[in-house]
Design a protein around this motif. Structure first.
Motif, PDB file in Angstrom:
ATOM      1  N   LEU A 170       0.864  -1.327  -0.053  1.00  0.00           N
ATOM      2  CA  LEU A 170       0.132  -0.014  -0.066  1.00  0.00           C
ATOM      3  C   LEU A 170       0.850   1.207   0.158  1.00  0.00           C
ATOM      4  N   ARG A 171       1.953   1.378   0.889  1.00  0.00           N
ATOM      5  CA  ARG A 171       3.078   2.360   0.774  1.00  0.00           C
ATOM      6  C   ARG A 171       3.507   2.544  -0.630  1.00  0.00           C
ATOM      7  N   SER A 172       3.859   1.309  -1.324  1.00  0.00           N
ATOM      8  CA  SER A 172       4.555   1.312  -2.489  1.00  0.00           C
ATOM      9  C   SER A 172       3.629   2.030  -3.693  1.00  0.00           C
ATOM     10  N   VAL A 173       2.363   1.479  -3.574  1.00  0.00           N
ATOM     11  CA  VAL A 173       1.583   2.328  -4.599  1.00  0.00           C
ATOM     12  C   VAL A 173       1.319   3.703  -4.328  1.00  0.00           C
ATOM     13  N   GLU A 174       0.946   4.074  -3.020  1.00  0.00           N
ATOM     14  CA  GLU A 174       1.118   5.536  -2.961  1.00  0.00           C
ATOM     15  C   GLU A 174       2.332   6.435  -3.319  1.00  0.00           C
ATOM     16  N   HIS A 175       3.579   5.928  -3.011  1.00  0.00           N
ATOM     17  CA  HIS A 175       4.760   6.238  -3.383  1.00  0.00           C
ATOM     18  C   HIS A 175       4.937   6.409  -5.177  1.00  0.00           C
ATOM     19  N   ARG A 176       4.368   5.279  -5.670  1.00  0.00           N
ATOM     20  CA  ARG A 176       4.421   5.269  -7.089  1.00  0.00           C
ATOM     21  C   ARG A 176       3.704   6.249  -7.680  1.00  0.00           C
ATOM     22  N   GLY A 177       2.708   6.519  -7.263  1.00  0.00           N
ATOM     23  CA  GLY A 177       1.528   7.682  -7.658  1.00  0.00           C
ATOM     24  C   GLY A 177       0.264   6.946  -8.161  1.00  0.00           C
ATOM     25  N   GLY A 178      -0.067   5.855  -7.429  1.00  0.00           N
ATOM     26  CA  GLY A 178      -1.347   5.662  -7.620  1.00  0.00           C
ATOM     27  C   GLY A 178      -1.250   3.872  -8.229  1.00  0.00           C
ATOM     28  N   LEU A 179      -2.622   3.219  -8.119  1.00  0.00           N
ATOM     29  CA  LEU A 179      -2.728   1.965  -8.736  1.00  0.00           C
ATOM     30  C   LEU A 179      -2.026   1.701 -10.126  1.00  0.00           C
ATOM     31  N   ASP A 180      -2.602   2.507 -10.954  1.00  0.00           N
ATOM     32  CA  ASP A 180      -2.288   2.541 -12.439  1.00  0.00           C
ATOM     33  C   ASP A 180      -0.590   2.333 -12.464  1.00  0.00           C
ATOM     34  N   ALA A 181      -0.056   3.651 -12.061  1.00  0.00           N
ATOM     35  CA  ALA A 181       1.352   3.612 -12.170  1.00  0.00           C
ATOM     36  C   ALA A 181       2.191   2.397 -11.437  1.00  0.00           C
ATOM     37  N   PHE A 182       1.634   1.723 -10.390  1.00  0.00           N
ATOM     38  CA  PHE A 182       1.905   0.627  -9.814  1.00  0.00           C
ATOM     39  C   PHE A 182       1.905  -0.532 -10.792  1.00  0.00           C
ATOM     40  N   LEU A 183       0.595  -0.826 -11.172  1.00  0.00           N
ATOM     41  CA  LEU A 183       0.521  -2.068 -12.126  1.00  0.00           C
ATOM     42  C   LEU A 183       1.258  -2.131 -13.280  1.00  0.00           C
ATOM     43  N   VAL A 184       1.419  -0.952 -13.812  1.00  0.00           N
ATOM     44  CA  VAL A 184       2.103  -0.652 -15.433  1.00  0.00           C
ATOM     45  C   VAL A 184       3.780  -1.204 -14.926  1.00  0.00           C
ATOM     46  N   LYS A 185       4.098  -0.796 -13.922  1.00  0.00           N
ATOM     47  CA  LYS A 185       5.657  -1.242 -13.684  1.00  0.00           C
ATOM     48  C   LYS A 185       5.883  -2.540 -13.009  1.00  0.00           C
ATOM     49  N   ALA A 186       4.865  -2.993 -12.449  1.00  0.00           N
ATOM     50  CA  ALA A 186       5.028  -4.299 -11.626  1.00  0.00           C
ATOM     51  C   ALA A 186       5.290  -5.405 -12.712  1.00  0.00           C
ATOM     52  N   LYS A 187       5.970  -6.519 -12.237  1.00  0.00           N
ATOM     53  CA  LYS A 187       6.237  -7.728 -13.243  1.00  0.00           C
ATOM     54  C   LYS A 187       4.893  -8.517 -12.995  1.00  0.00           C
ATOM     55  N   SER A 188       4.326  -9.104 -14.161  1.00  0.00           N
ATOM     56  CA  SER A 188       3.301  -9.986 -14.192  1.00  0.00           C
ATOM     57  C   SER A 188       3.311 -11.323 -13.485  1.00  0.00           C
ATOM     58  N   GLU A 189       4.434 -11.712 -13.168  1.00  0.00           N
ATOM     59  CA  GLU A 189       4.805 -13.001 -12.298  1.00  0.00           C
ATOM     60  C   GLU A 189       4.454 -12.920 -10.705  1.00  0.00           C
ATOM     61  N   GLU A 190       4.571 -11.416 -10.473  1.00  0.00           N
ATOM     62  CA  GLU A 190       4.251 -11.287  -8.935  1.00  0.00           C
ATOM     63  C   GLU A 190       2.933 -11.035  -8.736  1.00  0.00           C
ATOM     64  N   LEU A 191       2.054 -10.726  -9.732  1.00  0.00           N
ATOM     65  CA  LEU A 191       0.691 -10.300  -9.482  1.00  0.00           C
ATOM     66  C   LEU A 191      -0.300 -11.576  -9.401  1.00  0.00           C
ATOM     67  N   SER A 192      -1.215 -11.340  -8.660  1.00  0.00           N
ATOM     68  CA  SER A 192      -2.384 -12.348  -8.623  1.00  0.00           C
ATOM     69  C   SER A 192      -3.259 -12.204  -9.945  1.00  0.00           C
ATOM     70  N   GLN A 193      -4.023 -13.352 -10.218  1.00  0.00           N
ATOM     71  CA  GLN A 193      -4.681 -13.485 -11.491  1.00  0.00           C
ATOM     72  C   GLN A 193      -5.665 -12.151 -11.690  1.00  0.00           C
ATOM     73  N   ASN A 194      -6.229 -11.596 -10.313  1.00  0.00           N
ATOM     74  CA  ASN A 194      -6.938 -10.363 -10.534  1.00  0.00           C
ATOM     75  C   ASN A 194      -6.430  -9.293 -10.673  1.00  0.00           C
ATOM     76  N   ALA A 195      -5.141  -9.203 -10.417  1.00  0.00           N
ATOM     77  CA  ALA A 195      -4.175  -7.914 -10.667  1.00  0.00           C
ATOM     78  C   ALA A 195      -3.713  -7.817 -12.186  1.00  0.00           C
ATOM     79  N   ARG A 196      -3.533  -9.298 -12.649  1.00  0.00           N
ATOM     80  CA  ARG A 196      -3.008  -9.413 -14.054  1.00  0.00           C
ATOM     81  C   ARG A 196      -4.110  -8.696 -14.837  1.00  0.00           C
ATOM     82  N   THR A 197      -5.456  -9.350 -14.753  1.00  0.00           N
ATOM     83  CA  THR A 197      -6.401  -8.625 -15.740  1.00  0.00           C
ATOM     84  C   THR A 197      -6.577  -7.203 -15.608  1.00  0.00           C
TER      85      THR A 197
END
Length: 97
Positions: free
Chosen positions: A56-83
């Protein structure tokens, strides 16, 4: 419902509690998971996720959910987060008319 962060993949760890007399007792170290509702600007809606407090702190630091997900690796994300990540990338790739 597994004890795993949907954004970072952080999960349960095991180890020993060591007393002063050096006795070892097996224990489980659980991640600090919280249920949160995060807003996605690209999708113009809110999303409910079960994530760790550190994520949650990382999401806020990166500027929101969209910025966090675009930068995140797909292997670490859950199925819901990947979609969600795919939907956000599609929205951002589409030309704004």
């Amino acid at each position: 419902m597994s004890r795993r962060c949907e954004l970072t993949g952080k999960g349960v760890q095991s180890g020993n509690l060591v007393s002063h007399s050096n006795r070892k007792t097996k224990t489980r170290f659980l991640p600090n998971l919280v249920n949160v509702t995060l807003a996605s600007e690209a999708l113009a809606r809110s999303v409910r996720l079960r994530i760790s407090a550190a994520a949650l702190r990382s999401v806020e630091h990166r500027g929101g959910l969209d910025a966090f997900l675009v930068k995140a690796k797909s292997e670490e994300l859950s199925q819901n987060a990947r979609t969600l990540k795919r939907e956000i990338e599609k929205k951002q790739a589409a030309p704004s008319a």
